[in-house]
Design a protein around this motif. Sequence first.
Motif, short mmCIF file in Angstrom:
data_model
loop_
_atom_site.label_atom_id
_atom_site.label_comp_id
_atom_site.label_asym_id
_atom_site.label_seq_id
_atom_site.Cartn_x
_atom_site.Cartn_y
_atom_site.Cartn_z
N SER A 92 0.81 -1.22 0.00
CA SER A 92 0.00 0.00 0.00
C SER A 92 0.84 1.26 0.00
N LYS A 93 1.96 1.23 0.69
CA LYS A 93 2.78 2.43 0.81
C LYS A 93 4.05 2.31 -0.02
N ARG A 94 3.86 1.88 -1.26
CA ARG A 94 5.00 1.76 -2.17
C ARG A 94 5.65 3.11 -2.42
N GLY A 95 4.83 4.18 -2.46
CA GLY A 95 5.39 5.51 -2.69
C GLY A 95 6.35 5.91 -1.59
N MET A 96 6.01 5.60 -0.34
CA MET A 96 6.90 5.89 0.78
C MET A 96 8.18 5.09 0.64
N ALA A 97 8.07 3.80 0.30
CA ALA A 97 9.26 2.97 0.13
C ALA A 97 10.16 3.50 -0.98
N ASN A 98 9.55 3.89 -2.09
CA ASN A 98 10.36 4.31 -3.23
C ASN A 98 11.01 5.66 -3.00
#
Length: 855
Positions: free
Chosen positions: A509-515
Amino acid sequence: MRTTRSVPARPALIAALALATAGSLLLAPGSAGADPKPVTREGAAVDDRAARAPASATRRALTEGVPTGTATRAYPRRLVLSPDPENPGDKSLKLGLTPYHAIAPKLNALQRLGDRVSVEVTGRSAGGHRLYLVTVTAPESTRQARAQERMRELIRDAPAAAAKSREIKRDYKTPVFVNGNIHGNEWEGTDASLKTIERLATAKDAKTRDLLAHSRLYFNITANPDGRIAGTRANANGFDLNRDFVTASQPETRAMRQIELGTQPAVLLDLHGYVNGTLIEPTTPPHGENYEYDLFLKNTYANALGMESAVNALGYTPAKDGVEAAQIPFRDQEEGWDDWPPIFTPQYAAFHGTVAAHTVEIPLAVNNEEYDELPVPELRRRSAINTAVAGAAIGATLAHVREHRGTLITDQIEVFRRGATGAAQVPVSAETVPGVPGIGPEDVYTTRFPRAYVIPAGDARTQRSGPAAARLVDHLIANDVRVARATRPLRLAGRTYPQGSYVVDMHQSKRGMANVLLSDGRDISDKVSVMYDISGWSLGRLWGATVERVPSGSLRGAPLRAIGEAAPVARVPAHGDLRLRLTDPREIAALNSLLRQGVPVRRADDGSVVVPASARRAARTAAREHDVTFTATRQTGIAPLRRLRVAAAVTPGELFALREMGFDVTPVSTAALNAGFDWSGTDVLFVSAGLEHADLTAPARQALQSFLDGHGLVGRGATGAALNAAAGRLAVKPVEGNADANGVVKVTNAGGITRGAPDHGFVYGPLWFTDPGPGVRVEQSYATGNPLVSGHWRPLPGGTGGPAAAAGQASVVSGGSTVLFGTEPLFRDHPKGEFPQVARALFTVAHSASVKESG
């Protein structure tokens, strides 16, 4: 003060902008079709403030401020707050606003008004003040509160199911977060929040009842009580909290992060000042490439229109009140107010599912020069207007939430669904974001997410990774990024990784945070003329851990186990002398803890240190405390190390980083030296800000020169290089690059100071060194070609000062008992992998100077 170039507004959308900034209030309206006045923002490109924070504030920031989890409880949640001592020096008083010591009694009174208001303490500031979170909602039983928590988790963890949930559509309360006073000398958001809470606590109208029945409203009353009391932008550690969200070095930032993780707001307001007329985001390009920007722009722009209407409806005018009409940067300005970096509150929130997030800059300046120079009645007039404007923005947002809660939650679910399924981003256009005018190709920023990231295990035999990897993994988890660990050797995209390696599955769900944390980022130098703040921040490049990008493939059947924290690194062999590497700030902190205890540590010729077997117990304690690994060694070391006493004229972030590594630091400045500084307790001087040789008195200059004749100097940036030249130390020519440039750069390490350092560094107003004289050693150079990996770095108008001019030039030089840095290895306590370069420099020059003195 940083200023963008003047550029025309988007065609036929606005006449001119009049912006109030730190030192001026521009009131004259422009004519239709005129170029807007330059957008200006507080904060110099190169921070030259000398830090003065006491060590106690640093210790508090490192150990406090992370709210502990509690069992789900009903609302209201009663908490009777003890009063704070009355403080007649609180800077709020002059403005007729609420001083910090009056907030606790006010919150107690608000809770007594009915059953809608709850108060919690989320932590303490760097200066030790309580941080208050107020929740306003209709009463909930424990069972109802648990249902809200369950639905919130379903939205985040199973968004496809949440999208079909009738219960969520019917019963889920839309979370709204209002953040006030993150900049301490931008006061009025706190007072507007208190007034709004008081109104909501007792209002009987149907709209308020409906709002509170279907929403939870969270108010962070003052995000920066230290600054509120002192009248400063920063907290007690000298940190701008609205630049700290990627690093989360400060307790206030960690408290805000925990609020966002715990409440998952769909809407966020961050109340600031001062821009006239009121500035209401969304922003100008460039837009963060890791957002689901179509959903973000759609909702943020719609709410901005409502806030604009409400603010203008207050009836303030330029002629009568000195207040210009509100402005929306996305619509009204070409560039200069971007949302590219995730360091700001609203931009960070977007990665946690916030689909309408705004910085709101209220209009009339009452801080800095205005605070000191304007009459009290004028200051209070302005503060009253500002409070009303902030209140109108809050009120309009709450009305928007009441009317559009279904859309807001649906779009939040869609943000998480795209991440969980690996769906492609949707570029913004007139078709994908209908109703938002002026969308053009300059607004399109997307990225291609990898299938996964791998942080390899550091030691195949012990399955332990180093402290850098452990710190990075724990930081990812603290930011709600899901991390797994390989239970046996893992093969991905044709490569085998050892057991114990960490894996970040980007279908989450929080791929944007990871990237945004792990990717390299992008060179955006050709996109806009200048950036608001930093443009590159890759933890994968700057924190010292190896991060491997896996572009494609499948994780199906991979031997992975989800984890809640990194595996401990601490290890001490049972026999023999011990070796400690010095390539991570935790290892430096462990070394300094041993030196404080009087452990006889010796420097080795490979840059590590040797600890005798007799100090094994102390080494075990240091290993556990700092989570570092000692290894067995037969080296004896080449010279003893001693505890250093550092005098430092540095920025607040540098001071904090030095103390984080365990150095004993005394802040100094031009004023401190002119007052008669006692150099007898100092071993080495570190200078980067706030010490100007030309401004020293003759006695202070003589005392400084006497100290430098027998001691080491570490300098950073133009200030450090200028002191080096004035003191006649290293024979080099410092060359200043574009002062607005910043980002992640490729470097080549060649010396003992930079041994084991990452092959990337960070710059902010880069500097390099040419024409080295005898005895000057190049420790590090900017890479050839274009050294900029991500960020913004253009040549100056004459063609100088750009990355091409820096390519291949020395970025760190040394000689004798002096080291000079042209990079920013301690910037805002952020680039952790760079910290040991400074530590090694301090030990090296102190040792060199002591050898020279004894010789």
